[in-house]
Design a protein around this motif. Structure first.
Motif, PDB file in Angstrom:
ATOM      1  N   MET A 150     -10.181  -3.246   6.849  1.00 54.83           N
ATOM      2  CA  MET A 150      -9.192  -1.988   6.495  1.00 54.83           C
ATOM      3  C   MET A 150      -8.527  -2.457   5.414  1.00 54.83           C
ATOM      4  N   ASN A 151      -8.184  -1.060   4.852  1.00 51.67           N
ATOM      5  CA  ASN A 151      -7.745  -0.881   3.652  1.00 51.67           C
ATOM      6  C   ASN A 151      -6.374  -1.035   3.643  1.00 51.67           C
ATOM      7  N   LEU A 152      -5.585  -1.955   3.338  1.00 54.24           N
ATOM      8  CA  LEU A 152      -4.505  -2.408   4.228  1.00 54.24           C
ATOM      9  C   LEU A 152      -3.532  -1.200   3.352  1.00 54.24           C
ATOM     10  N   LYS A 153      -3.690  -0.845   1.656  1.00 53.38           N
ATOM     11  CA  LYS A 153      -2.788  -0.075   0.887  1.00 53.38           C
ATOM     12  C   LYS A 153      -2.554   1.647   1.967  1.00 53.38           C
ATOM     13  N   ASP A 154      -3.719   1.819   2.716  1.00 51.12           N
ATOM     14  CA  ASP A 154      -3.152   3.256   3.264  1.00 51.12           C
ATOM     15  C   ASP A 154      -2.196   3.160   4.192  1.00 51.12           C
ATOM     16  N   HIS A 155      -1.273   1.846   4.313  1.00 48.57           N
ATOM     17  CA  HIS A 155      -0.613   1.760   5.119  1.00 48.57           C
ATOM     18  C   HIS A 155       1.144   1.105   4.299  1.00 48.57           C
ATOM     19  N   ILE A 156       0.800   1.445   2.742  1.00 44.74           N
ATOM     20  CA  ILE A 156       2.147   1.159   2.023  1.00 44.74           C
ATOM     21  C   ILE A 156       2.791   2.829   1.407  1.00 44.74           C
ATOM     22  N   ARG A 157       3.104   3.119   1.481  1.00 44.05           N
ATOM     23  CA  ARG A 157       4.597   4.376   1.127  1.00 44.05           C
ATOM     24  C   ARG A 157       5.169   3.732  -0.414  1.00 44.05           C
ATOM     25  N   GLY A 158       4.691   4.317  -0.935  1.00 47.36           N
ATOM     26  CA  GLY A 158       5.816   4.866  -2.266  1.00 47.36           C
ATOM     27  C   GLY A 158       6.692   5.806  -2.390  1.00 47.36           C
ATOM     28  N   ILE A 159       7.788   5.642  -2.399  1.00 46.78           N
ATOM     29  CA  ILE A 159       8.733   6.008  -2.550  1.00 46.78           C
ATOM     30  C   ILE A 159       9.595   6.419  -4.197  1.00 46.78           C
ATOM     31  N   ALA A 160       9.569   7.284  -4.425  1.00 46.56           N
ATOM     32  CA  ALA A 160       9.917   7.385  -5.055  1.00 46.56           C
ATOM     33  C   ALA A 160      11.235   7.412  -5.583  1.00 46.56           C
ATOM     34  N   ASP A 161      12.350   6.720  -7.092  1.00 49.55           N
ATOM     35  CA  ASP A 161      13.536   6.561  -7.347  1.00 49.55           C
ATOM     36  C   ASP A 161      14.232   6.390  -6.064  1.00 49.55           C
ATOM     37  N   PHE A 162      13.758   5.207  -5.700  1.00 51.14           N
ATOM     38  CA  PHE A 162      14.657   4.766  -4.514  1.00 51.14           C
ATOM     39  C   PHE A 162      14.109   2.815  -5.372  1.00 51.14           C
ATOM     40  N   PRO A 163      15.215   2.472  -5.338  1.00 53.84           N
ATOM     41  CA  PRO A 163      17.244   2.019  -4.865  1.00 53.84           C
ATOM     42  C   PRO A 163      17.695   3.076  -5.794  1.00 53.84           C
ATOM     43  N   LYS A 164      16.571   3.135  -6.970  1.00 59.79           N
ATOM     44  CA  LYS A 164      17.322   4.345  -8.131  1.00 59.79           C
ATOM     45  C   LYS A 164      16.943   4.740  -8.617  1.00 59.79           C
ATOM     46  N   ALA A 188       4.720  -0.875  11.074  1.00 59.09           N
ATOM     47  CA  ALA A 188       4.553   0.249  12.397  1.00 59.09           C
ATOM     48  C   ALA A 188       2.869   0.293  12.820  1.00 59.09           C
ATOM     49  N   ASP A 189       1.779  -0.570  12.463  1.00 61.18           N
ATOM     50  CA  ASP A 189       0.832  -0.121  12.916  1.00 61.18           C
ATOM     51  C   ASP A 189       0.021  -1.889  12.774  1.00 61.18           C
ATOM     52  N   GLY A 190       0.210  -1.184  14.754  1.00 60.21           N
ATOM     53  CA  GLY A 190       0.021  -2.819  15.033  1.00 60.21           C
ATOM     54  C   GLY A 190      -1.882  -3.384  14.378  1.00 60.21           C
ATOM     55  N   ALA A 191      -2.961  -2.797  14.228  1.00 59.09           N
ATOM     56  CA  ALA A 191      -3.675  -3.333  14.510  1.00 59.09           C
ATOM     57  C   ALA A 191      -4.111  -3.321  12.858  1.00 59.09           C
ATOM     58  N   ALA A 192      -3.032  -2.466  11.290  1.00 58.98           N
ATOM     59  CA  ALA A 192      -2.714  -3.052  10.183  1.00 58.98           C
ATOM     60  C   ALA A 192      -2.388  -4.314   9.751  1.00 58.98           C
ATOM     61  N   TRP A 193      -0.865  -4.291  11.331  1.00 60.03           N
ATOM     62  CA  TRP A 193      -0.020  -5.201  11.093  1.00 60.03           C
ATOM     63  C   TRP A 193      -0.923  -7.072  11.234  1.00 60.03           C
ATOM     64  N   LYS A 194      -1.654  -6.360  12.087  1.00 57.54           N
ATOM     65  CA  LYS A 194      -2.470  -7.718  12.513  1.00 57.54           C
ATOM     66  C   LYS A 194      -3.655  -8.002  11.302  1.00 57.54           C
ATOM     67  N   ALA A 195      -4.766  -7.273  11.136  1.00 58.96           N
ATOM     68  CA  ALA A 195      -5.622  -7.224   9.763  1.00 58.96           C
ATOM     69  C   ALA A 195      -4.519  -8.473   8.649  1.00 58.96           C
TER      70      ALA A 195
END
Length: 171
Positions: A1-15, A28-35
């Motif tokens: 499982m590619n864990l990076k698929d479950h990381i979200r990039g949010i631009a311009d946060f917190p500034k 939020a993804d049980g299988a990814a979190w367990k992995a």
């Protein structure tokens, strides 16, 4: 499982100009979190910790379930004024000012082997401060571990123990 698929990039946060690496989808993804926990357990186990230490607040999300998986205890390092009872404090410099972190005075016994966890390694200042604090109370700090490392910020250079990261981002 590619864990990076479950990381979200949010631009311009917190500034503006900052790309925030959000671990919420991973949690939020049980299988990814367990992995992720399984992979961290595999990487941390050779350091033979007696305790895992989580840094406020997202470090708690990583250290507590990992401690449970390893069958060992969990200790919190928190910002000043957040822990009850007798505490040991350590103040450290930030880019603009200072901050103080604390651990309960009886949470770690001298000589106990610990691994310190946080969700993300950026500049390494808070992790370095936590390691210093834990050494003040006599801990044998064996390693630091993270879900995500922002390698372009060179935080690993400030951490004087072996560092474990499941995912690295170069920009």
């Amino acid at each position: 499982m590619n864990l990076k698929d479950h990381i979200r990039g949010i631009a311009d946060f917190p500034k503006p100009g900052i790309l925030f690496y959000d671990v919420s989808p991973l949690l939020a993804d049980g299988a990814a979190w367990k992995a992720a926990i399984d992979q961290l357990a595999e990487a941390v186990r050779p350091h033979k910790p007696d305790l895992l230490v989580g840094i406020e607040s997202r470090g708690f999300l990583v250290a507590a379930p990992l401690a449970l998986a390893l069958g060992i205890g969990f200790v919190m390092v928190r910002k000043r004024g957040k822990l009850p009872g007798d505490k040991i404090a350590h103040s450290y410099d930030l880019e603009y000012g200072t901050d103080t972190i604390e651990v309960q005075a009886d949470a770690v016994m001298p000589g106990q082997r610990v691994v310190v966890l946080d969700d993300l390694l950026a500049t390494g200042g808070t992790m370095a401060a936590a390691i210093t604090l834990l050494r003040q109370v006599g801990a044998d700090v064996r390693a630091a571990a993270f879900l995500v490392e922002l390698t372009f910020l060179n935080g690993r250079d400030r951490v004087d123990v072996p560092s474990i990261s499941l995912m690295a981002y170069d920009s």
